[in-house]
Design a protein around this motif. Structure first.
Motif, short mmCIF file in Angstrom:
data_model
loop_
_atom_site.label_atom_id
_atom_site.label_comp_id
_atom_site.label_asym_id
_atom_site.label_seq_id
_atom_site.Cartn_x
_atom_site.Cartn_y
_atom_site.Cartn_z
N PRO A 66 -6.66 -6.88 5.41
CA PRO A 66 -5.47 -7.24 5.07
C PRO A 66 -5.17 -8.75 5.38
O PRO A 66 -4.54 -9.44 4.76
N LEU A 67 -5.75 -9.10 6.56
CA LEU A 67 -5.54 -10.28 7.07
C LEU A 67 -6.00 -11.47 6.16
O LEU A 67 -5.44 -12.59 5.81
N LEU A 68 -7.37 -11.33 5.72
CA LEU A 68 -8.06 -12.11 4.87
C LEU A 68 -7.39 -12.31 3.42
O LEU A 68 -7.25 -13.24 2.75
N TYR A 69 -6.75 -11.19 3.07
CA TYR A 69 -6.15 -11.14 1.83
C TYR A 69 -4.82 -12.17 1.83
O TYR A 69 -4.61 -12.82 1.04
N GLN A 70 -4.25 -12.13 2.87
CA GLN A 70 -3.08 -13.06 3.39
C GLN A 70 -3.59 -14.29 3.37
O GLN A 70 -2.84 -15.27 2.79
N TRP A 71 -4.68 -14.65 3.79
CA TRP A 71 -5.10 -16.22 4.09
C TRP A 71 -6.00 -16.76 3.05
O TRP A 71 -5.79 -18.03 2.93
N VAL A 72 -6.59 -15.93 2.48
CA VAL A 72 -7.72 -16.55 1.51
C VAL A 72 -7.37 -16.09 -0.16
O VAL A 72 -7.59 -15.05 -0.42
N ALA A 73 -6.99 -17.14 -0.61
CA ALA A 73 -6.43 -17.09 -2.07
C ALA A 73 -7.39 -16.48 -3.14
O ALA A 73 -7.39 -15.59 -3.76
N ASP A 74 -8.76 -17.06 -2.99
CA ASP A 74 -9.96 -16.44 -3.78
C ASP A 74 -10.11 -14.92 -3.58
O ASP A 74 -10.61 -14.18 -4.54
N LEU A 75 -10.03 -14.58 -2.36
CA LEU A 75 -10.33 -13.12 -1.95
C LEU A 75 -9.18 -12.19 -2.74
O LEU A 75 -9.37 -11.39 -2.98
N ARG A 76 -7.95 -12.95 -2.44
CA ARG A 76 -6.80 -12.08 -3.10
C ARG A 76 -7.17 -11.92 -4.51
O ARG A 76 -6.88 -10.80 -5.08
N ARG A 77 -7.65 -12.93 -5.40
CA ARG A 77 -7.92 -12.80 -6.93
C ARG A 77 -8.96 -11.57 -6.91
O ARG A 77 -8.77 -11.10 -8.17
N ILE A 78 -10.08 -11.76 -6.26
CA ILE A 78 -10.98 -10.71 -6.46
C ILE A 78 -10.37 -9.31 -6.34
O ILE A 78 -10.67 -8.42 -7.01
N VAL A 79 -9.58 -9.04 -5.11
CA VAL A 79 -9.21 -7.92 -4.79
C VAL A 79 -8.15 -7.38 -5.90
O VAL A 79 -8.15 -6.17 -6.30
N VAL A 80 -7.24 -8.23 -6.50
CA VAL A 80 -6.25 -8.16 -7.50
C VAL A 80 -6.96 -7.44 -8.76
O VAL A 80 -6.66 -6.67 -9.31
N ALA A 81 -8.09 -8.31 -9.20
CA ALA A 81 -8.68 -8.27 -10.45
C ALA A 81 -9.58 -6.93 -10.56
O ALA A 81 -9.81 -6.35 -11.51
N THR A 82 -10.21 -6.61 -9.40
CA THR A 82 -11.01 -5.48 -9.33
C THR A 82 -10.34 -4.10 -8.89
O THR A 82 -10.61 -3.11 -8.80
N GLY A 83 -9.20 -4.19 -8.15
CA GLY A 83 -8.34 -3.21 -7.95
C GLY A 83 -8.94 -2.26 -6.62
O GLY A 83 -8.58 -1.38 -6.56
N PHE A 84 -9.58 -3.24 -5.82
CA PHE A 84 -10.13 -2.85 -4.63
C PHE A 84 -8.80 -2.21 -3.65
O PHE A 84 -8.01 -3.07 -3.60
N PRO A 85 -9.00 -1.14 -3.21
CA PRO A 85 -7.79 -0.53 -2.30
C PRO A 85 -7.46 -1.35 -1.09
O PRO A 85 -8.25 -1.52 -0.20
N LEU A 86 -6.20 -1.96 -1.19
CA LEU A 86 -5.67 -2.59 0.06
C LEU A 86 -4.66 -1.85 0.75
O LEU A 86 -3.64 -1.30 0.14
N PRO A 87 -4.96 -1.53 2.01
CA PRO A 87 -3.87 -0.71 2.84
C PRO A 87 -2.56 -1.59 2.88
O PRO A 87 -2.46 -2.71 3.24
N SER A 88 -1.39 -0.66 2.85
CA SER A 88 -0.11 -1.25 3.24
C SER A 88 -0.21 -1.74 4.49
O SER A 88 -1.09 -1.09 5.39
N ALA A 89 0.73 -2.46 5.17
CA ALA A 89 0.84 -2.90 6.51
C ALA A 89 1.05 -1.65 7.41
O ALA A 89 0.25 -1.67 8.44
N GLY A 90 1.65 -0.56 7.17
CA GLY A 90 1.80 0.38 7.88
C GLY A 90 0.45 1.51 7.84
O GLY A 90 -0.08 1.95 8.91
N LEU A 91 -0.02 1.51 7.02
CA LEU A 91 -1.59 2.11 6.76
C LEU A 91 -2.61 1.47 7.36
O LEU A 91 -3.40 1.96 7.96
N ALA A 92 -2.53 -0.08 7.40
CA ALA A 92 -3.46 -0.74 8.33
C ALA A 92 -3.34 -0.39 9.50
O ALA A 92 -4.37 -0.33 10.51
N VAL A 93 -2.00 -0.19 10.26
CA VAL A 93 -1.98 0.09 11.72
C VAL A 93 -2.51 1.35 11.89
O VAL A 93 -3.26 1.60 13.01
N GLY A 94 -2.32 2.37 11.07
CA GLY A 94 -2.90 3.82 11.19
C GLY A 94 -4.66 3.55 11.22
O GLY A 94 -5.21 4.15 11.93
#
Length: 321
Positions: free
Chosen positions: A240-268
């Motif tokens: 989740p932190l890298l998603y916030q900071w690295v634009a190219d990683l965001r593009r890969i995550v969005v394109a592939t649909g790799f599951p990204l936890p919500s902030a609340g689930l990340a805490v869990g």
């Protein structure tokens, strides 16, 4: 220029981690101590190999970071880099809002589960008989069966999203792989029905399986358990932190649909990751034969189920895109 500074800092950080990744340091903080000091020579040897492999991977990562810092412009000019930059770098506005949501169902469920199972581990013997606790704690008990059920449900949800996720083929493929992966974890959790159907462990597997069971995750020490713990932590705390900071990683995550936890689930997920014996036993010692590892695995499986539930909302599965 700024990206060069960040890549150099990342490389230095990886080198520092490689230096700190040593057996004596792990023993000092109580991590891997069961494996590094095990009576089983295979387990000890595997733990040493894990440490050497981690050092090597961290060193390779540092070299790659330095290379990106030096040849960043040349890399950015390649065709695949331009194609990557053409992809969306965010989820839909609704998806991003859900991703950033801290106080929601996922956090509430993981916190409640953590409190309940911790309270049970501390005070369960005050209210339940030893036999009843055995049915909850031991092999094929309630806690272990719940883990298998959570993994199975996560797998079913993944396969449903793969079936509904038109027209994005990349996302459907990712969710299909995850679905098969969670079904595999279900089978591993119950040793593929070994105790249900009563079949013996093949001799070749029994020799290298530290628990003498018909599964893969206990082969050659606890290698796969350790990989699972590391991957789960990186998934919940670092991605989740890298998603916030690295634009190219965001593009890969969005394109592939790799599951990204919500902030609340990340805490869990971080809470579940912290269920490590050296940390937990400083506060309490679980009663009735319940191991700290079982608490962590129970919470981890629950988090994966919640993660796949969130996928449908984050990516609007089944809706026109």
């Amino acid at each position: 220029m700024r990206y060069r500074v960040w890549t150099v800092l990342a490389a230095v950080g990886l080198l520092a981690l490689a230096y700190l990744c040593r057996a004596e340091i792990f023993l000092a903080i109580g991590l891997l101590d069961d494996s590094l000091t095990s009576d089983n020579p295979l387990t000890r040897h595997t733990a040493q190999l894990e440490i050497r492999a981690a050092q090597g991977l961290l060193g390779i990562g540092a070299v790659l970071m330095f290379a990106v810092g030096i040849w960043g412009e040349r890399i950015a000019a390649t065709g695949w880099a331009r194609a990557l930059r053409s992809l969306p770098d965010r989820l839909t506005p609704g998806g991003e809002a859900l991703r950033l949501r801290l106080f929601g169902p996922s956090l509430a469920i993981t916190l409640a589960a953590t409190v309940v199972i911790t309270a049970y581990a501390v005070w369960g013997d005050r209210f339940l008989s030893f036999d009843m606790m055995g049915k909850i704690n031991f092999e094929d008990g309630l806690i272990e069966n719940c883990q298998a059920i959570f993994f199975a449900l996560a797998g079913v949800l993944s396969l449903i999203w793969a079936a509904k996720g038109r027209p994005n083929g990349g996302r459907r493929f990712t969710w299909l792989l995850l679905g098969l992966g969670f079904i595999f974890l279900t089978g591993e959790e119950i040793s593929w029905g070994q105790r249900i159907f009563g079949f013996a462990t093949p001799e070749a597997m029994e020799v290298v399986n530290v628990q003498k069971e018909f599964n893969l995750h206990n082969l050659w020490g606890y290698l796969f358990d350790h990989l699972f713990i590391l991957g789960f932590f990186l998934w919940g705390a670092v991605l989740p932190l890298l998603y916030q900071w690295v634009a190219d990683l965001r593009r890969i995550v969005v394109a592939t649909g790799f599951p990204l936890p919500s902030a609340g689930l990340a805490v869990g997920m971080v809470l579940a990751s912290l269920m490590q014996e050296p940390l937990v036993t400083r506060v309490f010692v679980p009663v009735g034969g319940l191991r700290v590892a079982e608490i962590r695995e129970f919470l981890s499986a629950l988090c994966f189920l919640l993660l796949m539930y969130e996928v449908g909302k984050l990516h609007h599965v089944g809706r026109a895109e």
